[in-house]
Motif scaffolding. Structure first.
Motif, mmCIF file in Angstrom:
data_model
loop_
_atom_site.group_PDB
_atom_site.id
_atom_site.type_symbol
_atom_site.label_atom_id
_atom_site.label_comp_id
_atom_site.label_asym_id
_atom_site.label_seq_id
_atom_site.Cartn_x
_atom_site.Cartn_y
_atom_site.Cartn_z
ATOM 1 N N LEU A 17 54.633 26.724 75.473
ATOM 2 C CA LEU A 17 55.333 27.290 74.106
ATOM 3 C C LEU A 17 56.567 26.463 74.201
ATOM 4 O O LEU A 17 57.178 25.676 73.176
ATOM 5 N N LYS A 18 57.366 26.509 75.379
ATOM 6 C CA LYS A 18 58.611 25.935 75.507
ATOM 7 C C LYS A 18 58.545 24.481 75.470
ATOM 8 O O LYS A 18 59.299 23.724 74.917
ATOM 9 N N LYS B 126 58.018 31.534 62.907
ATOM 10 C CA LYS B 126 57.855 32.184 64.253
ATOM 11 C C LYS B 126 57.965 33.587 64.535
ATOM 12 O O LYS B 126 59.031 34.148 63.721
ATOM 13 N N LEU C 63 54.869 29.765 67.019
ATOM 14 C CA LEU C 63 55.836 28.239 67.182
ATOM 15 C C LEU C 63 55.767 27.979 65.790
ATOM 16 O O LEU C 63 54.452 27.745 65.212
ATOM 17 N N TYR D 28 56.350 18.550 62.105
ATOM 18 C CA TYR D 28 56.653 19.642 63.363
ATOM 19 C C TYR D 28 55.223 20.018 63.881
ATOM 20 O O TYR D 28 54.313 19.927 63.297
ATOM 21 N N SER E 77 57.852 23.287 71.618
ATOM 22 C CA SER E 77 59.152 23.439 70.966
ATOM 23 C C SER E 77 59.894 22.211 71.015
ATOM 24 O O SER E 77 60.750 22.114 69.986
ATOM 25 N N LYS E 78 59.843 21.436 72.093
ATOM 26 C CA LYS E 78 60.597 20.259 72.228
ATOM 27 C C LYS E 78 60.278 19.144 71.474
ATOM 28 O O LYS E 78 60.727 18.052 71.710
#
Length: 807
Positions: free
Chosen positions: A225-226, A254, A250, A238, A229-230
């Motif tokens: 997920l991290k 969220k 996400l 998105y 998200s970038k």
């Protein structure tokens, strides 16, 4: 009677106006059709690009997620193993540092606290220390168990957790183990944990580290997920993700769960996304706000894919509203272009109308021009490719004549083009074939044309090859000499297709064999000798090796049979000589009565035999017989076929057997005396391990005989010829070095010593297969390596590495 000019002018005007109207309508039709087609293609292009971009990005993300899922447990295993090794390193360092200055209890406490405070990579690992009798010294995840005996603790499946850990430490000293653990409390959730343990010998401890598989999965999800998200798709796109229960993980909403509001449009879109993800993924068009009402309503295009292992879906969304604006602008631009083309067409039609009137007025001049065209055509003759311009012909009779005349020109030009095309095709085939082809002038006996393969065969430039006689590339060795070549040349001139083999040489003088076919062919109207050559050097080498192999097999069988036959008389010689010594000895009680009966004093007889050297002769007979028997045994052992089965053996024994064979080997062509070579043994007593003794013995014998022959060729006779054999071991393999102080190997040969058929020896001195076979035995059959190091004037060293464990 109507005039030709009036009649033709009226028909011409009618034809011109009809043509203008017809072609005008067709042009307008095609312009409008192309406009509609361009609009459709523009829309398809932009929408297709948007969809391809979304799918490409999501497939890349899917690969990233699958990779993280597949490698999470492996990464965790490496992590906990590294931490255990670090803990053992810290414990060992503290033990060695303070074992003489601190008591055992203090030192244990110091190590325990050091490991408790040891920095970990993340918060999901835990560390523990367990004594062999079951006392829990340290437990970072269950401190309440410290200083208690935990042997009786059982997992949910009834297995004794810590007993299994201790058993692994006793049997293997270290290793991975999976454990099931139930939480205390009413829920009693079961956790599967991956642990790595290692035996710490100074205190007879088991030091271990572990991770919970659920924690590993949880951390993997957080990392994914991290990373997602970038990711930024574009100015208006998105990435989003969520779980099958509706929770948004996400994206703009969220943390929310739109499925809880069953009447909202966001809930409907969310349900469709989840269904498409469960079905394998797909596109979805919608109008936002679909989840969050604070967003402006715009048309969106989404694509989603599943993560089945986690019951997730993820996707990407792009703003279609901006794309529709772009498409509208493109449509307007295409419509403007359409108007410009229609206007240009109308102007062109008006201009053509004026032209039609102009040419009608000039009809009489056109008629005269027709006659002038025919007159000019016939005056130019038959070599000119210029045809009659039929657009200047106004009458059918003249037009038919122009057609016939132009057909004649077309036929002539077509024949000329076909001839040129045939020449190009011939040249392409001629130069693209792999066989070398040469065209020989029969009268001058020189090459007048060759293909590229011919130039590559002999390393020649085209200018050098053209005008060259065949004798310059012939190696000219009997019976393949110029006399035999002349006989073949005569046969070919009689019309026969002559097939023969020949030894030739390249520009550097290097010989090689060719298979040749020569026959006379008519090329360009001239009789030429066409020679086709194919390189058969490797086939020749293989034939020689097969013949040599058959010889060696016959000789080997003969040697084995002779060895068996020699054993019988050798046995008689050794037995008889032994009996002579025994029956003349005064020390054997059975000899005395017979000697007294014959009046023989055995002591004096022994004295006589000693002084006359008879005892020495008998001992020499026994020694020579024993040596001959040993040689026969070595020949029998080496002539037996290896079954390629590996068995436990001592590598130094195999070396000694190879040395014994090399020292007893006999060859009339050999140019060295092995007994004059000094053998230095530097053995380190490697432990027994599994290898095929006959195959490795063959490798050792090849290397030792090569070293001995190199020493015989050494021009430096001041230094004693020496072969040094070393053995040593490391953690996983045994190393054997065979080194000589001979002349060394030049660099240009060093890189090719293991190539099949490559040999620097003269003809008949070697096949070039010894080192390639040795390389195959070591690398392929035993999973080892063999390398060579050499310095000119100093010697050569071959290093063989054989692993202890091979498949």
């Amino acid at each position: 009677m109507k005039s030709i000019a009036s009649t033709l002018s009226r028909y011409m005007l009618a034809f011109c106006f009809a043509s203008i109207l017809l072609f005008g309508g067709m042009i307008l039709y095609f312009l409008i059709s192309n406009y509609q087609k361009d609009c459709a293609e523009t829309e398809k292009f932009h929408m297709g690009n948007a969809k391809d971009t979304l799918k490409t990005e999501l497939f890349r993300i899917q690969d990233y997620i699958n990779f993280n899922i597949s490698t999470a447990n492996t990464v965790a295993a490496h992590s906990i193993k590294a931490e255990v090794n670090k803990a053992e390193e810290v414990a060992t360092h503290l033990f060695n540092t303070y074992k003489d200055s601190m008591s055992e209890t203090e030192l244990k406490q110091l190590i325990k606290e050091a490991l408790r405070n040891l920095t970990r990579k993340n918060k999901i690992d835990y560390t523990f220390i367990l004594e062999m009798e079951g006392t829990q010294i340290l437990s970072s995840n269950h401190p309440e168990l410290e200083q208690t005996n935990v042997l009786s603790l059982q997992g949910p499946d009834g297995s004794f957790i810590n007993k299994a850990i201790i058993a692994l430490a006793v049997s293997q000293k270290e290793g991975f183990i999976n454990q099931n653990w139930s939480e205390s409390g009413p829920k009693k959730n079961t956790h599967t944990q991956l642990e790595y343990i290692k035996h710490f010998a100074p205190f007879n401890w088991v030091i271990g580290t572990g991770q919970d598989y659920k924690a590993i999965t949880r951390e993997t999800k957080k990392d994914v997920l991290k990373r997602l998200s970038k990711i930024r798709l574009s100015r208006d796109g998105y990435i989003f993700a969520g779980s099958y229960d509706g929770t948004v993980l996400l994206g703009p909403a969220k943390g929310q769960n739109p499925l809880k509001d069953h009447r909202s449009k966001a809930s409907q879109i969310m349900s469709e996304l989840i269904q498409k993800a469960k079905a394998g993924g797909g596109f979805l068009s919608n109008t936002t706000p679909s989840i969050d009402s604070n967003f402006k309503s715009v048309k969106k295009l989404s694509y989603c894919l599943p993560v089945k292992e986690w019951e997730w879906y993820f996707g990407a969304e792009s703003n279609v509203t901006l794309l529709e604006t772009t498409l509208q602008e493109k449509h307007e631009q295409l419509f403007e272009v359409l108007l410009i083309k229609i206007s240009a067409t109308c102007v062109l039609f008006i201009f053509l109308s004026f032209v039609a009137f102009f040419f009608t007025d000039k009809f009489k001049k056109l008629l005269t021009s027709n006659f002038d065209s025919f007159e000019s055509f016939f005056r130019k003759g038959t070599d000119s490719p210029v045809k009659i311009d039929r657009s200047q012909i106004a009458f059918k009779e003249f037009d038919q004549m122009a057609i016939l005349a132009n057909t004649m020109i077309d036929s002539r030009e077509s024949a000329r083009k076909d001839l040129l095309k045939s020449e190009i095709t011939y040249r392409e085939i001629f130069n693209s074939t792999k066989e070398a082809i040469g065209v020989l002038d029969i009268e001058k006996r020189v090459f007048i044309d060759v293909n590229q393969a011919f130039l590559d065969f002999f390393g020649l430039d085209r200018m050098d090859a053209l005008g060259m006689s065949p004798e310059k590339i012939s190696f000219n060795t009997p019976p393949y000499d110029n006399k035999y070549a002349g006989e073949l040349f005569k046969k070919a001139l009689l019309g026969e297709a002559v097939h023969f083999e020949w030894m030739v040489k390249d520009a550097q003088g290097k010989p090689f064999w060719t298979d040749n076919l020569a026959r006379v062919a008519t090329i360009g109207g001239q009789r030429r000798l066409l020679i086709v050559m194919r390189d058969i050097t490797e086939r020749k080498k293989m034939q020689e090796i097969m013949i040599q192999t058959e010889k060696m097999m016959s000789v080997g069988g003969l040697a084995a049979g002779m060895a068996h036959e020699i054993n019988n008389p050798l046995g008689v010689i050794l037995q008889v000589s032994q009996n002579i010594i025994r029956r003349t000895s005064p020390e054997l009680p059975g000899n005395i009565p017979t000697a007294d009966e014959c009046g023989v004093d055995l002591i004096k007889l022994q004295d006589y035999m000693e002084k006359r050297g008879i005892n020495y002769y008998l001992a020499s007979i026994q020694e020579a017989g024993a040596r001959a028997a040993a040689i026969v045994k070595s020949m029998l052992d080496f002539s037996r076929k290896s079954n390629s089965a590996k068995s436990s053996g001592n590598i130094e024994t195999a070396l000694e057997n190879a040395l014994s064979l090399a020292s007893n080997d006999y060859d009339l062509k050999k140019q060295y005396d092995f007994k004059k070579i000094k053998i230095i043994r530097e053995y380190k007593n490697p432990p027994p391990f599994n290898f095929t003794e006959m195959e490795i013995g063959q490798v050792f014998l090849n290397l030792i005989k090569n070293a001995a022959q190199a020493l015989s060729e050494n021009l430096n006779k001041t230094e004693l010829p020496t072969i040094t054999i070393r053995t040593f071991v490391d953690n996983s393999s045994v190393h054997i070095e065979i080194e000589d102080n001979g002349p060394g190997i030049p660099n240009r040969h060093l890189k090719r010593v293991f190539e099949p058929f490559y040999s620097t020896k003269g003809p008949g001195a070697g096949t070039g297969l010894g080192l390639s076979v040795s390389y195959f035995i070591v690398a392929h059959n035993h999973g080892g390596t063999i390398k060579v190091d050499s310095n000119l004037g100093e010697g050569t060293r071959f290093t063989i590495t054989l692993p202890f464990f091979t498949n």
